[in-house]
Design a protein around this motif. Sequence first.
Motif, PDB file in Angstrom:
ATOM      1  N   ARG A  43      30.704  32.529  36.467  1.00 12.54           N
ATOM      2  CA  ARG A  43      30.743  33.601  37.638  1.00 12.54           C
ATOM      3  C   ARG A  43      30.390  35.073  36.867  1.00 12.54           C
ATOM      4  N   THR A  44      29.910  35.724  37.805  1.00 13.00           N
ATOM      5  CA  THR A  44      29.620  37.250  37.404  1.00 13.00           C
ATOM      6  C   THR A  44      30.798  37.818  36.628  1.00 13.00           C
ATOM      7  N   HIS A  45      30.534  38.189  35.286  1.00 12.00           N
ATOM      8  CA  HIS A  45      31.487  39.203  34.596  1.00 12.00           C
ATOM      9  C   HIS A  45      32.766  38.146  34.191  1.00 12.00           C
ATOM     10  N   GLN A  46      32.430  36.851  34.117  1.00  5.52           N
ATOM     11  CA  GLN A  46      33.641  36.077  34.281  1.00  5.52           C
ATOM     12  C   GLN A  46      34.591  36.052  33.046  1.00  5.52           C
ATOM     13  N   ILE A  47      33.986  36.167  31.566  1.00  8.40           N
ATOM     14  CA  ILE A  47      34.748  36.461  30.522  1.00  8.40           C
ATOM     15  C   ILE A  47      35.511  37.453  30.566  1.00  8.40           C
ATOM     16  N   ARG A  48      34.686  38.820  31.024  1.00  7.28           N
ATOM     17  CA  ARG A  48      35.392  40.015  30.953  1.00  7.28           C
ATOM     18  C   ARG A  48      36.451  40.231  32.011  1.00  7.28           C
ATOM     19  N   VAL A  49      36.313  39.469  33.196  1.00 10.50           N
ATOM     20  CA  VAL A  49      37.444  39.569  34.141  1.00 10.50           C
ATOM     21  C   VAL A  49      38.618  38.724  33.685  1.00 10.50           C
ATOM     22  N   HIS A  50      38.385  37.527  33.290  1.00 14.13           N
ATOM     23  CA  HIS A  50      39.456  36.465  32.728  1.00 14.13           C
ATOM     24  C   HIS A  50      40.363  37.103  31.599  1.00 14.13           C
ATOM     25  N   PHE A  51      39.780  37.757  30.586  1.00 14.84           N
ATOM     26  CA  PHE A  51      40.428  38.348  29.482  1.00 14.84           C
ATOM     27  C   PHE A  51      41.192  39.647  30.085  1.00 14.84           C
ATOM     28  N   SER A  52      40.521  40.450  30.679  1.00 11.80           N
ATOM     29  CA  SER A  52      41.171  41.667  31.264  1.00 11.80           C
ATOM     30  C   SER A  52      42.684  41.187  31.955  1.00 11.80           C
ATOM     31  N   ALA A  53      42.392  40.151  32.652  1.00  6.42           N
ATOM     32  CA  ALA A  53      43.329  39.739  33.736  1.00  6.42           C
ATOM     33  C   ALA A  53      44.841  39.180  32.753  1.00  6.42           C
ATOM     34  N   LEU A  54      44.411  38.835  31.256  1.00  2.00           N
ATOM     35  CA  LEU A  54      45.332  38.435  30.464  1.00  2.00           C
ATOM     36  C   LEU A  54      45.832  39.677  29.624  1.00  2.00           C
TER      37      LEU A  54
END
Length: 313
Positions: free
Chosen positions: A239-250
Amino acid sequence: MSAGPRETRMMPVPDGLAGMRVDAGLSKLLGLSRTIVAELAEAGDVTQDNRPAGKSDRLVAGAWLDVTLPEPVRDLADEPAEHVEGMEILYADDDIIAVNKPVGVAAHPTIGWEGPTVTSGLAAEGFRISTSGPPERKGIVHRLDVGTSGVMVVAASERAYTVLKRAFRDRTVDKTYHALVQGHPDPTVGTIDAPIARHPGAGWKFAVREDGRHAVTHYETLEAFRQATLVKVHLETGRTHQIRVHFSALHHPCCGDPMYGSDPALTEFLGLDRQWLHAVHLGFTHPNGSWMDIESPYPADLREALDRLREVN
């Protein structure tokens, strides 16, 4: 190519960009050159909290930006060949071309982007690219964000385009990244399974949302520092920005990523002007049936950031 209605982007100013000049901050947010942003500001196409914003005005955290993007000025299918500084050819044959994409380079031309692209760089080096795919994305089977560096593969032949597009669609490609994230993810090895959709308040940003598309990220700790952790990331989805979004959510955003909540003080200490995120490896089945592994070394800015952390660890 006739120009359609001009696109408008609306977004809040991220905390990490507060205090920056309008031309510098919007250049980071939108992937436009500072010159283009300055021209938009001078034309009255940039407002901050409904007031016209000049190019040298300062961004205010949380203020609402409204930007009318420039009209397309050229046919994206007729992109000129142009040498791309720092783009390295990692592997090439009659079917595929693998490059080490530098930061600040787009995969292919898009409306509003006046910077370098992988496709223009390959054309300048004399490579033939598959004619399959949309006109502005010929040969492109996957992409990396402008602000992300690392290995990227392009189809040189029509059969390669078909084979690789299917492989990315069916998730048979092994995509591995290294990311430097703030703090210390707990557990040190884990899986983030959380759907991703566009952020409700900003079309350029994404977020974990229940109505989003399925997204799975696997990670493991490679090296822990006092303020940050280097993690190895394997993407099950793309997904677009997946790594950035997932770690930000953590609550462990990528270092140097103000869009998703990075600490500006740590960013400054590390000497970063982009997110610490690098595509280190692609594994896939070549159109001839053999398995290929292609790796990309860290660029200088990411190595230097790690050196700074090791010095104080």
